[in-house]
Design an enzyme around this catalytic site. Structure first.
Site, PDB file in Angstrom:
ATOM      1  N   PRO A   1      -4.239  -0.488  19.009  1.00 26.92           N
ATOM      2  CA  PRO A   1      -4.026  -0.946  17.632  1.00 26.92           C
ATOM      3  C   PRO A   1      -4.063   0.150  16.560  1.00 26.92           C
ATOM      4  CG  PRO A   1      -6.226  -1.520  18.376  1.00 26.92           C
ATOM      5  CD  PRO A   1      -5.508  -0.960  19.564  1.00 26.92           C
TER       6      PRO A   1
ATOM      7  N   HIS B   1       0.842  -1.204   0.000  1.00 27.83           N
ATOM      8  CA  HIS B   1       0.000   0.000   0.000  1.00 27.83           C
ATOM      9  C   HIS B   1       0.875   1.253   0.000  1.00 27.83           C
ATOM     10  CE1 HIS B   1      -4.043  -1.783   1.572  1.00 27.83           C
ATOM     11  NE2 HIS B   1      -3.524  -2.475   0.580  1.00 27.83           N
TER      12      HIS B   1
ATOM     13  N   LYS C   1       1.013  -0.801  15.272  1.00 24.56           N
ATOM     14  CA  LYS C   1       2.432  -0.837  15.629  1.00 24.56           C
ATOM     15  C   LYS C   1       2.857  -2.083  16.430  1.00 24.56           C
ATOM     16  CE  LYS C   1       3.933   2.652  13.558  1.00 24.56           C
ATOM     17  NZ  LYS C   1       4.185   2.110  12.235  1.00 24.56           N
TER      18      LYS C   1
ATOM     19  N   TYR D   1       3.892   6.178  10.449  1.00 24.81           N
ATOM     20  CA  TYR D   1       3.087   5.019  10.024  1.00 24.81           C
ATOM     21  C   TYR D   1       3.955   4.003   9.276  1.00 24.81           C
ATOM     22  CZ  TYR D   1      -1.175   2.516   8.811  1.00 24.81           C
ATOM     23  OH  TYR D   1      -2.168   1.552   8.710  1.00 24.81           O
TER      24      TYR D   1
ATOM     25  N   TYR E   1      -9.259   5.046   7.843  1.00 22.70           N
ATOM     26  CA  TYR E   1      -9.459   5.324   9.262  1.00 22.70           C
ATOM     27  C   TYR E   1     -10.496   6.446   9.344  1.00 22.70           C
ATOM     28  CZ  TYR E   1      -5.046   2.841  10.344  1.00 22.70           C
ATOM     29  OH  TYR E   1      -4.056   1.899  10.493  1.00 22.70           O
TER      30      TYR E   1
HETATM   31  C1  PHB Z   1      -6.003  -4.824  10.839  1.00 28.89           C
HETATM   32  O1  PHB Z   1      -6.036  -5.030   9.627  1.00 28.89           O
HETATM   33  O2  PHB Z   1      -6.334  -5.699  11.659  1.00 28.89           O
HETATM   34  C2  PHB Z   1      -5.537  -3.496  11.316  1.00 28.89           C
HETATM   35  C3  PHB Z   1      -5.047  -2.570  10.412  1.00 28.89           C
HETATM   36  C4  PHB Z   1      -4.632  -1.337  10.841  1.00 28.89           C
HETATM   37  C5  PHB Z   1      -4.700  -1.018  12.180  1.00 28.89           C
HETATM   38  C6  PHB Z   1      -5.174  -1.944  13.096  1.00 28.89           C
HETATM   39  C7  PHB Z   1      -5.589  -3.191  12.662  1.00 28.89           C
HETATM   40  O3  PHB Z   1      -4.302   0.205  12.599  1.00 28.89           O
END
Ligand code: PHB
Ligand code: APR
Length: 393
Positions: free
Chosen positions: A296, A76, A300, A388, A204
């Site tokens: 989450p 990505h 990280k 990130y 997000y």
């Molecule tokens: C996930 O795909 O489980 C996932 C992706 C990004 C995050 C947290 C979890 O920030």
């Protein structure tokens, strides 16, 4: 009578931290034994986040486990923040020259276990009552029970990779230990479904009803999350309710194309920031969730376990190949410098995107201003992107 065995590095825990360490040592000819409390099936079925920093992928390469990742992992170049009905794209590649790879932690664990076993490395599944001894001596020991028999493993070093609920952290002397913690007043309800992702990249979303995240595991498997209350129960969230809530919270322009379908997994997880210091004492070294937890948001957790293991494997290598213990002595401080930065980023991203306050509060206005700033400033987007994709290690 207990059975006695000897190894160079005794590793507690077959999560990503323990398995990656075992592999990095194995490819360098350093012997280790991994003691895991659970069964192989259990460990291989655990579902967790799946966004890998470029540095983590490079380490997995070193560990010789990227054959499938290169084939199935999704690279990505960016991710999106949806706020106030607008989609703001953070272009990682343009802002940092780096990308992330989406590949489930479950798959990484399977690849690491397969490589470890193919190379004749030892993993003791269902090791019970693991206990740590003599870490202040040159011959630390692990004792455990396996299939009803008592065992003793004499080591040069012990790596505590047994996660947040493990035994390693408490083997460090109480007098030197300090913990730092924030427990957030909400959780994440996650759903996994065999449907196409709603967008090419992760979204997000900050919404008045709470945070939502659209993620994925593959072109045919999606992972979504919604912020929920800590007292909410899974029974209160039938699939239809989750999909409806996702439609509302992810509503933005252009609209993501959410395909609904039956869940294949559903769970609620609390959010926590946690750091325990120091990360080493005598011949015991902690790595991964045994020493620290991040919420989450920003994914990280696994990447931080990987950077710890990078530092620890380098330090052990210097000991065995160059008789140099400088890196081992500095391990905890070196790892913690990076841990704190990832803690800061995960806390910041959590605070930025979740519903924390009542809309009329000062804090809610600060959050709105920060989101506005992020949407309009390349400098602000670069800060997000740089963290990130992962700070260097
Ligand atoms: C996930 O795909 O489980 C996932 C992706 C990004 C995050 C947290 C979890 O920030
Ligand atoms: N004896 C042996 N094994 C143990 C013990 C014990 N007393 N206690 C725990 N374990 C095992 C667990 O069963 C688990 O398999 O240690 C392993 C720890 O693995 P993780 O919890 O996955 O921790 P870590 O390897 O540090 O990985 C960090 O996992 O929790 C996620 O988000 C986190 O992605 C991050 C990553």
């Amino acid at each position: 009578m207990s059975k006695r065995q000897r190894t160079q590095v005794g590793i507690i825990g077959a999560g990503p931290a323990g398995l990656l360490l075992a592999r990095l040592l194995q490819v360098q000819g350093i012997e280790s034994v991994v003691l895991e409390a659970r069964t192989r099936d259990y460990v291989e079925a655990r579902i967790r986040a799946g966004v890998l920093e470029q540095g983590t992928v490079a380490l997995l390469e070193e560990a010789g486990v990227t054959e499938r990742l290169r084939r199935e992992g999704l690279v990505h170049d960016g991710a999106e923040i949806a706020v106030g009905g607008r989609r703001v794209r953070i272009d990682f590649r343009a802002l940092t020259g780096k990308t992330v790879t989406v590949y489930g932690q479950t798959e990484i664990t399977r690849d690491l276990i397969a490589a470890r076993l193919a190379g004749d490395g030892a993993i003791i599944w269902q090791a019970a009552d693991v206990a740590i001894h003599d870490i202040e001596t040159a011959r630390p020991r692990l004792t455990y029970k396996h299939a009803g028999t008592a065992h003793e493993l004499v080591c040069d070093f012990i790596a505590g990779c047994d996660g947040f609920h493990g035994v390693s952290r408490s083997a460090l002397p109480d007098s030197s230990r300090q913990t730092f913690e924030r427990v957030y007043p909400f959780g994440w309800l996650g759903i996994l479904a065999d449907v196409a992702p709603c967008s090419d990249e992760l979204i997000y979303a900050h919404h008045d009803r709470g945070f939502a995240l659209a993620s994925m595991r593959s072109p045919t498997r999606s992972r979504y999350y919604v912020q929920c209350g800590l007292d909410e129960k899974l029974e209160e969230w039938p699939d239809e309710r989750i999909w409806r809530e996702l439609e509302i919270r992810l509503d933005c322009d252009p609209p993501p194309n959410i395909t609904t379908g039956p869940s294949i997994e559903k769970s609620i997880a609390p959010l926590r920031s946690f750091v325990s210091t120091p990360m080493q004492h005598g011949r015991l070294f902690l790595a991964g969730d045994a020493a620290h937890i991040v919420p989450p948001t920003g994914a990280k957790g696994l990447n931080l376990a990987a950077s710890d293991v990078h530092y620890l494997s380098r330090a052990l290598l210097a000991h065995y190949k160059k008789q140099d213990d400088g890196l081992l002595g500095a391990y905890g401080e070196t790892a913690l410098a990076r841990v704190w930065k990832a803690e800061r980023f995960s806390w910041w991203m959590t605070t930025l995107l979740h519903k924390l306050h009542d809309k009329t509060s000062f804090e809610a206005q600060m959050q709105r201003a920060e989101l506005d700033y992020l949407a309009s400033s390349r400098a602000a987007q670069t800060v997000l992107a740089e963290n990130y994709v992962g700070l260097p290690f």
